[in-house]
Design an enzyme around this catalytic site. Structure first.
Site, PDB file in Angstrom:
ATOM      1  N   ARG A 107       0.836  -1.193   0.000  1.00 17.90           N
ATOM      2  CA  ARG A 107       0.000   0.000   0.000  1.00 17.90           C
ATOM      3  C   ARG A 107       0.870   1.241   0.000  1.00 17.90           C
ATOM      4  O   ARG A 107       1.695   1.435   0.879  1.00 17.90           O
ATOM      5  CB  ARG A 107      -0.937   0.001   1.222  1.00 17.90           C
TER       6      ARG A 107
ATOM      7  N   THR B  43      -0.935   7.569  -1.186  1.00 24.47           N
ATOM      8  CA  THR B  43      -2.255   7.438  -1.826  1.00 24.47           C
ATOM      9  C   THR B  43      -3.119   6.370  -1.159  1.00 24.47           C
ATOM     10  O   THR B  43      -4.338   6.337  -1.378  1.00 24.47           O
ATOM     11  CB  THR B  43      -2.090   7.060  -3.304  1.00 24.47           C
TER      12      THR B  43
ATOM     13  N   ASP C 171      -0.049  -3.196  12.931  1.00 24.47           N
ATOM     14  CA  ASP C 171       0.323  -3.672  11.597  1.00 24.47           C
ATOM     15  C   ASP C 171       0.537  -5.181  11.652  1.00 24.47           C
ATOM     16  O   ASP C 171       1.509  -5.654  12.256  1.00 24.47           O
ATOM     17  CB  ASP C 171       1.593  -2.966  11.121  1.00 24.47           C
TER      18      ASP C 171
ATOM     19  N   ASP D  90       4.001  -6.520  10.323  1.00 25.53           N
ATOM     20  CA  ASP D  90       5.109  -6.252  11.230  1.00 25.53           C
ATOM     21  C   ASP D  90       5.064  -7.157  12.459  1.00 25.53           C
ATOM     22  O   ASP D  90       6.095  -7.663  12.917  1.00 25.53           O
ATOM     23  CB  ASP D  90       5.082  -4.788  11.689  1.00 25.53           C
TER      24      ASP D  90
END
Length: 208
Positions: free
Chosen positions: A103, A107, A199, A202
């Protein structure tokens, strides 16, 4: 419109509490992601049709029911790999493809960098996996690629979903069912699910 299934199973909800806890270590987090994925796969395969067959037991011939269907599991890299072992535990004969997407932090849109899928995927029931269904952009793009290769029966499995992601995926792919372990309130300004679990990539791979 596709089905959106959120599990209320006590085992899954207890495991979600551990996944949300910031003190859960990488090893335990990775193991629990795999366990939740396996339980979700159990729910997502309830509809699979059976065909009659016969087997010889140690005593006599028996009438049984078996699955006559080929499956493919397609994790979206990298976090989707954390769900792979759980699904393979239940469907060890499934073929595996991968889609590499990330990602863009500016944006929030997905960018492809790799796609490798089974050649006969058009004849399979396909499970696309990604722990987080946040904006929905990555899931939509991943399923786009799978459909371009000819897949017709696709189910999306995630650990945690947000309203924005569910809406985007259902609008883009109304024929794709969504299975989630939990459903949160919204996204924050950075596109992260809140309250969320951080996340997932992660935390699975210990990179943060």
């Amino acid at each position: 419109m596709s089905e959106f299934f959120v599990s209320n199973h006590p085992l899954i909800q207890n495991k979600m509490a551990l996944l949300r806890d910031k003190n859960t270590c990488t090893k335990e987090f990775k193991e629990i992601i795999s366990e939740v994925a396996m339980l979700l796969c159990y729910e997502a395969t309830r509809h699979v049709e059976l065909v009659p067959a016969k087997v010889d037991t140690p005593i006599m011939e028996a009438d049984v029911n078996v699955i006559d269907r080929n499956f493919a599991i397609v994790p979206i890299l990298r976090a989707g790999m954390g769900m792979l072992d759980g699904l393979l535990t239940l469907i060890p004969t499934a073929k595996v493809g991968v889609i590499g997407l990330y990602r863009d932090p500016e944006t929030l849109k997905p960018v492809e960098y790799y796609c490798k899928l089974p050649k006969d995927i058009e004849n399979m029931e396909v499970f696309v996996t990604d722990p987080m269904l946040a904006t929905g952009g990555t899931a939509v793009a991943g399923i786009d690629f799978v459909k371009q290769k000819g897949a017709k029966k696709i189910t999306f499995l995630c650990i945690l979903a947000a309203p924005e992601g569910v809406k985007a995926l259902q609008e883009a792919h109304p024929d794709v069912d969504i299975y989630a372990a939990a459903y949160d309130d919204a996204l924050n300004d950075h596109g992260y699910i809140v309250p969320g679990l951080g996340d997932a990539g992660d935390r699975i791979f210990g990179t943060k």
